[in-house]
Design an enzyme around this catalytic site. Structure first.
Site, PDB file in Angstrom:
ATOM      1  N   SER A  18       0.753  -1.278  -0.122  1.00  0.00           N
ATOM      2  CA  SER A  18       0.043  -0.126   0.063  1.00  0.00           C
ATOM      3  C   SER A  18       0.789   1.363  -0.182  1.00  0.00           C
ATOM      4  CB  SER A  18      -1.010   0.078   1.366  1.00  0.00           C
ATOM      5  OG  SER A  18      -0.098  -0.081   2.418  1.00  0.00           O
ATOM      6  N   ASP A 193      -0.611   7.659   9.962  1.00  0.00           N
ATOM      7  CA  ASP A 193      -1.322   6.779  10.957  1.00  0.00           C
ATOM      8  C   ASP A 193      -0.582   5.879  11.787  1.00  0.00           C
ATOM      9  OD1 ASP A 193      -0.637   5.037   9.072  1.00  0.00           O
ATOM     10  OD2 ASP A 193      -2.677   4.373   8.408  1.00  0.00           O
ATOM     11  N   HIS A 196       1.478   4.222   7.605  1.00  0.00           N
ATOM     12  CA  HIS A 196       1.463   4.780   6.154  1.00  0.00           C
ATOM     13  C   HIS A 196       2.013   6.033   6.166  1.00  0.00           C
ATOM     14  CE1 HIS A 196      -1.845   1.702   5.838  1.00  0.00           C
ATOM     15  NE2 HIS A 196      -1.097   1.586   4.719  1.00  0.00           N
TER      16      HIS A 196
END
Length: 243
Positions: A18, A193, A196
């Site tokens: 991601s 967070d 990320h």
């Protein structure tokens, strides 16, 4: 039959989880690299959110075929950016967890698969997972109804394994885990967070990755003539040349 030569753009492939998939978002590190390489190189996002190195080595042959070795010679660089999911604690997140030794072996296998497709090790850049800021990530986990499922000390073990695998494979490596914590700095600012990247974290990755990419793309020519150099009376003579 066409009388002019088709323009083939070199590529830089960003392969990861991601953190790579999100890199084309506004102010993302991938978007920054793509902007720097405009008119010289296509930057291709092959980020797969949630994936680990085990799944990555399975899908890689579907993304870069060994049947296209001639085409793959036009790949200027490939970044391999996994580990943030592999390092998930086995008892808390068994689906994404990959044991440390297997993670290392997977990175080596990925390098081998790239080599088999014609992408040599000198064009590969490993990127270690960034550090985890546990207080922020724990809040995210609780919101999802689960306990904290990653520890920064464990991420460090995977980062070290990535660095060692890079040395064994003769690839470059960008050690984010170490760099972001250098001199005891507050690395939480690099994370949105706890896991990320924040805008500042994206800038950090782009800046350090560019230093490694530059040598691989420095000699790439500007593709198609600068507009001011186009012959206005005979544009075909400028635009259909082999440049």
């Amino acid at each position: 039959m066409s009388k002019f030569k088709t323009v083939i753009w070199p590529t830089v492939i960003l392969f990861g989880d991601s953190i790579t998939q999100f890199s084309f978002q506004v102010n993302g590190w991938g978007a920054d690299i793509a902007d720097k390489l405009a008119r010289k190189c296509d930057v291709v996002n092959r980020g797969l959110s949630g994936y680990n190195s085990r799944w990555a080595k399975i899908v890689l042959p579907r993304l870069i075929s060994s049947q296209s070795s001639a085409e793959n010679n036009n790949i200027a660089a490939v970044t391999v950016f996994f580990g943030a999911n592999d390092c998930a604690l086995e008892d808390k997140n068994p689906q994404q967890h990959v044991p440390l030794h297997e993670y290392s072996e997977n990175l080596k296998e990925i390098t081998g698969l790239l080599a088999a497709a014609g992408v040599s090790a000198d064009r590969v850049i490993f990127i270690t997972p960034p550090p985890i800021y546990e207080p922020a990530w724990e809040k995210e986990c609780i919101l999802k109804g689960c306990p904290l499922n990653r520890h920064n000390s464990v991420v460090g073990q995977y980062a070290q394994a990535c660095v060692q695998a890079a040395a064994q494979c003769s690839t470059d490596v960008l050690d984010l885990w170490t760099l972001m914590q250098k001199d005891g700095q507050d690395y939480s600012v690099y994370l949105s967070d706890g896991l990320h990247l924040s805008e500042k974290g994206n800038q950090f990755v782009a800046q350090h990755l560019w230093r490694l990419l530059q040598s691989r793309v420095a000699d790439l020519p500007f593709i198609l003539p600068y507009w001011g150099d186009v012959d206005a009376k005979s544009p075909e003579s400028s635009l259909l040349c082999d440049q």
